[in-house]
Write an enzyme that holds these catalytic residues in place. Structure first.
Site, PDB file in Angstrom:
ATOM      1  N   GLY A  47       5.883  57.732  -3.966  1.00 44.45           N
ATOM      2  CA  GLY A  47       5.406  58.768  -3.050  1.00 44.45           C
ATOM      3  C   GLY A  47       6.345  58.799  -1.868  1.00 44.45           C
ATOM      4  O   GLY A  47       7.561  58.798  -2.039  1.00 44.45           O
ATOM      5  N   GLU A  48       5.784  58.763  -0.695  1.00 44.11           N
ATOM      6  CA  GLU A  48       6.596  58.773   0.522  1.00 44.11           C
ATOM      7  C   GLU A  48       6.227  57.521   1.323  1.00 44.11           C
ATOM      8  O   GLU A  48       5.117  57.403   1.825  1.00 44.11           O
ATOM      9  CB  GLU A  48       6.301  60.060   1.307  1.00 44.11           C
ATOM     10  N   SER A  49       7.187  56.597   1.405  1.00 45.10           N
ATOM     11  CA  SER A  49       6.862  55.282   1.975  1.00 45.10           C
ATOM     12  C   SER A  49       6.421  55.359   3.435  1.00 45.10           C
ATOM     13  O   SER A  49       5.566  54.583   3.859  1.00 45.10           O
ATOM     14  CB  SER A  49       8.045  54.323   1.819  1.00 45.10           C
ATOM     15  N   CYS A  79       9.012  52.446  -6.728  1.00 45.35           N
ATOM     16  CA  CYS A  79       9.756  53.361  -5.852  1.00 45.35           C
ATOM     17  C   CYS A  79       9.303  53.221  -4.395  1.00 45.35           C
ATOM     18  O   CYS A  79       9.585  52.209  -3.768  1.00 45.35           O
ATOM     19  CB  CYS A  79       9.660  54.781  -6.394  1.00 45.35           C
ATOM     20  N   ARG A 106      16.426  52.736   1.338  1.00 52.23           N
ATOM     21  CA  ARG A 106      15.765  53.944   0.842  1.00 52.23           C
ATOM     22  C   ARG A 106      16.800  54.991   0.424  1.00 52.23           C
ATOM     23  O   ARG A 106      17.916  55.009   0.934  1.00 52.23           O
ATOM     24  CB  ARG A 106      14.866  54.548   1.937  1.00 52.23           C
ATOM     25  N   ILE A 135      13.837  58.916  -8.754  1.00 51.49           N
ATOM     26  CA  ILE A 135      13.623  60.094  -7.910  1.00 51.49           C
ATOM     27  C   ILE A 135      13.719  59.664  -6.449  1.00 51.49           C
ATOM     28  O   ILE A 135      12.849  58.945  -5.968  1.00 51.49           O
ATOM     29  CB  ILE A 135      12.241  60.728  -8.184  1.00 51.49           C
ATOM     30  N   ARG A 136      14.749  60.076  -5.776  1.00 47.47           N
ATOM     31  CA  ARG A 136      14.996  59.617  -4.389  1.00 47.47           C
ATOM     32  C   ARG A 136      14.718  58.114  -4.284  1.00 47.47           C
ATOM     33  O   ARG A 136      13.970  57.639  -3.427  1.00 47.47           O
ATOM     34  CB  ARG A 136      14.144  60.413  -3.386  1.00 47.47           C
ATOM     35  N   HIS A 172      10.330  54.919 -11.977  1.00 42.83           N
ATOM     36  CA  HIS A 172       8.921  55.308 -12.181  1.00 42.83           C
ATOM     37  C   HIS A 172       8.483  55.145 -13.639  1.00 42.83           C
ATOM     38  O   HIS A 172       8.428  56.136 -14.375  1.00 42.83           O
ATOM     39  CB  HIS A 172       8.752  56.789 -11.817  1.00 42.83           C
ATOM     40  N   GLU A 174       5.643  55.018 -14.694  1.00 43.69           N
ATOM     41  CA  GLU A 174       4.426  55.834 -14.895  1.00 43.69           C
ATOM     42  C   GLU A 174       4.762  57.275 -15.269  1.00 43.69           C
ATOM     43  O   GLU A 174       3.871  58.043 -15.625  1.00 43.69           O
ATOM     44  CB  GLU A 174       3.541  55.777 -13.631  1.00 43.69           C
TER      45      GLU A 174
HETATM   46  N1  GLN Z   1      12.398  58.300  -1.074  1.00 45.23           N
HETATM   47  C1  GLN Z   1      11.014  57.946  -0.986  1.00 45.23           C
HETATM   48  C2  GLN Z   1      10.762  57.038   0.195  1.00 45.23           C
HETATM   49  O1  GLN Z   1      11.643  56.648   0.866  1.00 45.23           O
HETATM   50  C3  GLN Z   1      10.544  57.274  -2.261  1.00 45.23           C
HETATM   51  C4  GLN Z   1      10.574  58.262  -3.400  1.00 45.23           C
HETATM   52  C5  GLN Z   1       9.671  57.957  -4.538  1.00 45.23           C
HETATM   53  O2  GLN Z   1       8.704  57.175  -4.440  1.00 45.23           O
HETATM   54  N2  GLN Z   1       9.909  58.631  -5.620  1.00 45.23           N
HETATM   55  O3  GLN Z   1       9.638  56.716   0.456  1.00 45.23           O
END
Ligand code: GLN
Length: 193
Positions: A47-49, A79, A106, A135-136, A172, A174
């Site tokens: 998600g978004e940390s 992630c 990150r 993903i990112r 990921h 999942e």
């Molecule tokens: N780039 C996101 C972060 O820094 C992590 C991305 C992800 O969980 N797919 O939180």
């Protein structure tokens, strides 16, 4: 049979639960700290940390989680979850929980458009290479003494690491049909891996 908690305050927790359903493993969405008493292990999803850590602090999870993990609660971060459980970040934000002895960067492979998939030779699971979806994604820069590297990308940077009952993956599992990393974590929770 263990019950696995999935931290459900932000990110792709539903996808983790779908994989656990497929494996016939009980799971519960964790939204408040006291719910941790009812599970045998915890997954922190992607998600978004920054958002996840902000909500961890708003809902007062930080101390309970730290204590539970110190008492041996198995934990797996995927992630953003890897970022959340790390000891140190090379980034200014967020302030990680400091559970696993790793330093993480990150967005180490670029932005959303630089998302990619890679076949990974991964320790502690058997069979062919595991298809990692990035993903990112973050990367592990440094590992402490008790940390084992389970998988690396082709340039050698670690993307799956394990320390005792803690697991972290940059990618990921999942989001694929391959359930082997979830099975590994279930075995860790059962004490058989
Ligand atoms: N780039 C996101 C972060 O820094 C992590 C991305 C992800 O969980 N797919 O939180």
């Amino acid at each position: 049979m263990p019950t696995l908690g999935v931290l459900a305050i932000q990110g792709d927790f539903a996808e983790h639960r779908e994989v656990l359903d497929k494996l016939g493993v009980e799971s519960a969405e964790i939204r408040l700290p006291h719910q941790l008493d009812e599970v045998d292990g915890l997954i922190i999803p992607g998600g978004e940390s920054t958002t996840i850590v902000q909500l961890i602090d708003i809902y007062d999870f930080r101390d309970t989680l730290t204590q539970k993990v110190a008492e041996g609660l198995p934990i797996w971060g995927t992630c953003a979850g890897m970022i959340v459980i790390s000891k140190r970040l090379t980034d200014h934000r967020p302030s990680p929980l400091g559970l696993m002895d790793i330093e993480v960067s990150r967005n180490a492979f670029g932005s959303q458009v630089h998302s990619f998939e890679a076949d990974l030779e991964m320790g502690d699971i058997s069979g062919p290479a595991f298809r990692g979806v990035f993903i990112r994604a973050p990367v592990v820069n440094k590992v402490g003494e008790g940390v084992r590297v389970l998988a690396q990308v082709s340039d050698g940077r670690p993307v799956a690491v394990r320390q005792d009952k803690m697991l972290a993956t940059s990618f990921h599992p999942e989001l694929t049909d391959d359930t082997r990393v979830h099975e590994l974590f279930v075995r860790m929770v059962e004490g058989s891996a």
